[in-house]
Design a protein around this motif. Structure first.
Motif, mmCIF file in Angstrom:
data_model
loop_
_atom_site.group_PDB
_atom_site.id
_atom_site.type_symbol
_atom_site.label_atom_id
_atom_site.label_comp_id
_atom_site.label_asym_id
_atom_site.label_seq_id
_atom_site.Cartn_x
_atom_site.Cartn_y
_atom_site.Cartn_z
ATOM 1 N N GLU A 65 0.827 -1.204 0.000
ATOM 2 C CA GLU A 65 0.000 0.000 0.000
ATOM 3 C C GLU A 65 0.861 1.253 0.000
ATOM 4 O O GLU A 65 2.050 1.205 0.267
ATOM 5 C CB GLU A 65 -0.918 -0.005 1.225
ATOM 6 C CG GLU A 65 -1.793 -1.227 1.330
ATOM 7 C CD GLU A 65 -2.680 -1.456 0.123
ATOM 8 O OE1 GLU A 65 -3.218 -0.479 -0.417
ATOM 9 O OE2 GLU A 65 -2.827 -2.613 -0.290
ATOM 10 N N GLY A 66 0.244 2.355 -0.279
ATOM 11 C CA GLY A 66 0.934 3.634 -0.217
ATOM 12 C C GLY A 66 1.498 4.055 -1.553
ATOM 13 O O GLY A 66 1.355 3.379 -2.561
ATOM 14 N N THR A 67 2.162 5.194 -1.553
ATOM 15 C CA THR A 67 2.671 5.760 -2.795
ATOM 16 C C THR A 67 3.916 5.056 -3.290
ATOM 17 O O THR A 67 4.220 5.086 -4.474
ATOM 18 C CB THR A 67 2.965 7.260 -2.625
ATOM 19 O OG1 THR A 67 3.906 7.412 -1.561
ATOM 20 C CG2 THR A 67 1.705 8.039 -2.310
ATOM 21 N N THR A 68 4.675 4.425 -2.394
ATOM 22 C CA THR A 68 5.886 3.714 -2.792
ATOM 23 C C THR A 68 5.880 2.323 -2.172
ATOM 24 O O THR A 68 6.392 2.117 -1.088
ATOM 25 C CB THR A 68 7.150 4.486 -2.342
ATOM 26 O OG1 THR A 68 7.045 5.836 -2.764
ATOM 27 C CG2 THR A 68 8.403 3.882 -2.929
ATOM 28 N N PRO A 69 5.279 1.346 -2.848
ATOM 29 C CA PRO A 69 5.256 -0.018 -2.313
ATOM 30 C C PRO A 69 6.674 -0.549 -2.153
ATOM 31 O O PRO A 69 7.576 -0.215 -2.924
ATOM 32 C CB PRO A 69 4.500 -0.812 -3.379
ATOM 33 C CG PRO A 69 3.851 0.185 -4.253
ATOM 34 C CD PRO A 69 4.632 1.444 -4.144
#
Length: 120
Positions: free
Chosen positions: A72-76
């Motif tokens: 998850e998130g902007t930078t897996p």
């Protein structure tokens, strides 16, 4: 990004490292990819691929002991503990490495943007 895709990209990278498959690695890694070695040395994609191609860095075997991901998130990212048998700049050993890799989208695909190696 799914755990399955992240794991598959990571495993493909490891297999390509052992096979010294520069073309495969080139396609998996972002153009601005960097590898930070356990010494702290930050190596560009071009320099790392050249070192593999010329035999300055030879990966003989990589065994993943454990891998965890944060999709998850902007930078897996994926963190893997490995036993890496390699010859690096003339020194062969089996290193207990933690490899932390981050992934970025490129169009419809994902690439590995950066990897940081440390010991465990």
């Amino acid at each position: 990004m799914s755990d399955k895709l992240m794991g598959a990209l990571y495993e493909t990278m490891c297999d390509a490292m052992v096979a010294a498959d520069i073309a495969e690695l080139d396609g998996l890694l972002a153009d601005e990819f960097t590898l930070t070695h356990m010494t702290g040395y930050v190596q560009s994609k071009a320099e790392w691929l050249d070192a593999i191609e010329t035999g300055q860095m030879q990966y003989h075997r990589m065994e993943t002991v454990e891998a965890t991901s944060s999709p998850e998130g902007t930078t897996p990212g994926l963190t893997a503990r490995t036993l890496t048998d390699a010859t690096i700049w003339g020194s062969r050993a089996t290193w207990r490495l933690t490899l932390r890799s981050w992934f970025e989208p490129r169009g419809e695909e994902w690439v590995i943007a950066r990897t940081v190696a440390s010991t465990w």
